[in-house]
Design an enzyme around this catalytic site. Structure first.
Site, PDB file in Angstrom:
ATOM      1  N   HIS A 259      -4.808   4.853 -14.893  1.00  0.00           N
ATOM      2  CA  HIS A 259      -4.200   6.269 -14.557  1.00  0.00           C
ATOM      3  C   HIS A 259      -2.751   6.112 -15.322  1.00  0.00           C
ATOM      4  O   HIS A 259      -1.581   6.227 -14.732  1.00  0.00           O
ATOM      5  CB  HIS A 259      -3.829   6.353 -13.050  1.00  0.00           C
ATOM      6  CG  HIS A 259      -3.274   5.422 -12.258  1.00  0.00           C
ATOM      7  ND1 HIS A 259      -2.641   4.391 -12.518  1.00  0.00           N
ATOM      8  CD2 HIS A 259      -3.888   4.863 -11.174  1.00  0.00           C
ATOM      9  CE1 HIS A 259      -2.488   3.548 -11.636  1.00  0.00           C
ATOM     10  NE2 HIS A 259      -3.261   3.914 -10.597  1.00  0.00           N
TER      11      HIS A 259
ATOM     12  N   HIS B 252     -10.921   7.333  -4.943  1.00  0.00           N
ATOM     13  CA  HIS B 252     -10.610   6.648  -3.567  1.00  0.00           C
ATOM     14  C   HIS B 252     -11.449   7.617  -2.801  1.00  0.00           C
ATOM     15  O   HIS B 252     -11.236   8.807  -2.741  1.00  0.00           O
ATOM     16  CB  HIS B 252      -9.065   6.727  -3.400  1.00  0.00           C
ATOM     17  CG  HIS B 252      -8.128   5.849  -4.239  1.00  0.00           C
ATOM     18  ND1 HIS B 252      -8.163   4.401  -4.074  1.00  0.00           N
ATOM     19  CD2 HIS B 252      -7.740   5.955  -5.188  1.00  0.00           C
ATOM     20  CE1 HIS B 252      -7.159   4.129  -4.891  1.00  0.00           C
ATOM     21  NE2 HIS B 252      -7.031   5.086  -5.704  1.00  0.00           N
TER      22      HIS B 252
ATOM     23  N   HIS C  68     -12.280   6.104 -11.571  1.00  0.00           N
ATOM     24  CA  HIS C  68     -11.113   5.626 -10.569  1.00  0.00           C
ATOM     25  C   HIS C  68     -11.281   6.666  -9.442  1.00  0.00           C
ATOM     26  O   HIS C  68     -10.583   7.870  -9.447  1.00  0.00           O
ATOM     27  CB  HIS C  68      -9.919   5.716 -11.271  1.00  0.00           C
ATOM     28  CG  HIS C  68      -8.644   5.051 -10.614  1.00  0.00           C
ATOM     29  ND1 HIS C  68      -8.005   4.174 -11.104  1.00  0.00           N
ATOM     30  CD2 HIS C  68      -8.495   5.356  -9.359  1.00  0.00           C
ATOM     31  CE1 HIS C  68      -7.209   3.746 -10.137  1.00  0.00           C
ATOM     32  NE2 HIS C  68      -7.304   4.598  -9.048  1.00  0.00           N
TER      33      HIS C  68
ATOM     34  N   LYS D 248     -10.122  -5.008  -9.137  1.00  0.00           N
ATOM     35  CA  LYS D 248      -8.846  -4.249  -9.452  1.00  0.00           C
ATOM     36  C   LYS D 248      -7.608  -5.143  -8.668  1.00  0.00           C
ATOM     37  O   LYS D 248      -7.532  -5.497  -7.847  1.00  0.00           O
ATOM     38  CB  LYS D 248      -8.877  -2.992  -8.267  1.00  0.00           C
ATOM     39  CG  LYS D 248      -7.915  -2.097  -8.356  1.00  0.00           C
ATOM     40  CD  LYS D 248      -7.694  -1.110  -9.589  1.00  0.00           C
ATOM     41  CE  LYS D 248      -6.310  -0.437  -9.502  1.00  0.00           C
ATOM     42  NZ  LYS D 248      -6.376   0.630  -8.810  1.00  0.00           N
TER      43      LYS D 248
ATOM     44  N   HIS E 114      -3.502  -1.635 -11.904  1.00  0.00           N
ATOM     45  CA  HIS E 114      -2.510  -0.825 -11.601  1.00  0.00           C
ATOM     46  C   HIS E 114      -1.150  -1.168 -12.294  1.00  0.00           C
ATOM     47  O   HIS E 114      -0.529  -2.046 -11.895  1.00  0.00           O
ATOM     48  CB  HIS E 114      -2.291  -0.521 -10.071  1.00  0.00           C
ATOM     49  CG  HIS E 114      -1.202   0.277  -9.862  1.00  0.00           C
ATOM     50  ND1 HIS E 114      -1.592   1.637  -9.202  1.00  0.00           N
ATOM     51  CD2 HIS E 114       0.188   0.578  -9.996  1.00  0.00           C
ATOM     52  CE1 HIS E 114      -0.279   2.296  -8.760  1.00  0.00           C
ATOM     53  NE2 HIS E 114       0.514   1.397  -9.409  1.00  0.00           N
TER      54      HIS E 114
ATOM     55  N   ASP F 205      -8.173   9.219  -9.983  1.00  0.00           N
ATOM     56  CA  ASP F 205      -7.298   8.703  -9.047  1.00  0.00           C
ATOM     57  C   ASP F 205      -7.464   9.613  -7.705  1.00  0.00           C
ATOM     58  O   ASP F 205      -6.133   9.469  -7.100  1.00  0.00           O
ATOM     59  CB  ASP F 205      -6.132   8.418  -9.483  1.00  0.00           C
ATOM     60  CG  ASP F 205      -5.123   7.410  -8.635  1.00  0.00           C
ATOM     61  OD1 ASP F 205      -5.766   6.720  -7.760  1.00  0.00           O
ATOM     62  OD2 ASP F 205      -4.002   7.298  -8.872  1.00  0.00           O
TER      63      ASP F 205
END
Ligand code: DOR
Ligand code: ZN
Length: 345
Positions: free
Chosen positions: A173, A15, A13, A98, A135, A247
């Site tokens: 997460h 970004h 995970h 996602k 999420h 994350d």
């Protein structure tokens, strides 16, 4: 000196943003991770195969020539996603979709407003064995921010798994004892990622002695009892369901240190070292390799990485900031402090 050698880890995970920011952060992950599941919440979001593949190429272009780091691409689920897009994604080796509930977090405005209105798309995902990454927080303004994950389990996740018995889901997460227990009791088609910050910090780290905007992420840091439950989850029975997902969510300092700072903590500069510190804190270093390098690969049906990394219990000092392009700075977790573990060069 204490040391541990593990199969090279994967970050399930991550970004990495776009453009100059991407150039700045990708090398940090490539130095330690074999692969990373790349989040699609760009502006505009990555909603089709074509944009995912061009995004993948940008990431590859930011790597050293001899790097074997592999980005695993995902698509952003919207109310308008079609079953055709799911089939095209499967053909193009996109690894997952996602789900951002609309309004739940950074760049989620185009997210899904009602999961139960896109059931055919979710059925197509189950059919092609494409996992849904969630999420897991409700967005109802009447629900307390500290309770949004637990409420999501009851209101959305349980009904979703009941409705789609073949859909594989990663509860991303996770931050609460409720989520950990839910995953422990779930079927094997359910996995979960856990960030370093949620294993190492509780809400005091956000609020005591002044607000620390660099510790503000979503889901928000929770009470200490939840942190302890997460540590128990990664080291206890059924721990094979849990895997590394940082994350790591970089934002420029100007967007973090301001009147309405955005959510996200940057950890890619020292992710595996932070996890080593967390596992060491409960005497569970022997569980780190499964969490970091095996469980995620197994969930995604990928082979384990073929090389290893060695971690040593030697303090490293973390810089106060990194460059983030465009004259911006990036403040990392543990900025200007130390981490107890290092990678053995
Ligand atoms: O803190 C967060 N930051 N949580 C998310 O879910 C998104 C992420 C981001 O993209 O910055
Ligand atoms: Zn994220």
């Amino acid at each position: 000196m204490k040391s541990i050698t593990i199969i090279r880890p994967d970050d399930m995970h991550l970004h990495v943003r776009d453009n100059e920011a991407l150039q700045c952060v990708v090398p940090f992950s490539a130095r330690q991770m074999g692969r990373a599941v790349i989040m699609p919440n760009l502006k505009p979001p990555v909603v089709n195969v074509e944009s995912a593949l061009s995004y993948k190429q940008k990431i590859i272009n930011a790597l050293d020539k001899d790097s074997s780091f592999t980005p695993l691409m995902t698509l952003y689920l919207t109310d308008k996603t079609t079953t055709d897009t799911v089939y095209q994604a499967a053909d193009a080796k996109i690894v997952a979709f996602k789900l951002y509930p609309a309004g739940a977090t950074t760049n989620s405005d185009d997210g899904v407003t009602d999961l139960f209105k896109i059931l055919p798309v979710l059925e197509a995902m189950a059919e092609v064995n494409m996992p849904l990454l969630v999420h897991g927080e409700v967005t109802d303004n009447n629900i307390d921010i500290f309770e949004r994950e637990a409420v999501f389990i009851e209101k959305t996740l349980k009904p979703l798994l009941d409705k789609l018995p073949n859909l594989r889901v990663v509860f991303e997460h996770i931050t609460t004892a409720d989520a950990a227990q839910f995953v422990i009791n779930a079927e094997d088609r359910v996995g979960a990622t856990i960030t370093p910050q949620h294993l190492l910090m509780n809400r005091n780290h956000l609020l005591v002695g002044g607000i620390n905007p660099h510790h503000y992420c979503l889901p928000i840091l929770k009470h200490e009892k939840h942190r302890l439950a997460l540590l128990e989850a990664v080291s206890g029975s059924n721990s094979h369901r849990f895997f590394l997902g940082t994350d790591s969510a970089p934002h420029p300092r100007s967007k973090k240190e301001c009147a309405c700072g955005c959510a996200g903590a940057f950890s890619a500069h020292a992710a595996i070292e932070l996890y080593a510190e967390a596992f060491d804190s409960i005497g569970a270093l022997d569980k780190l390799e499964a969490f970091a390098s095996r469980n995620g690969a197994r969930f995604y049906g990928l082979p384990e990485n073929t090389d290893t990394i060695t971690l040593i219990k030697k303090e490293q000092h973390i810089p106060a900031s990194f460059s983030f392009g465009n004259d911006e700075l990036l403040i990392p977790l543990r900025a200007n402090q130390t981490i107890a573990w290092s990678i053995d060069a």
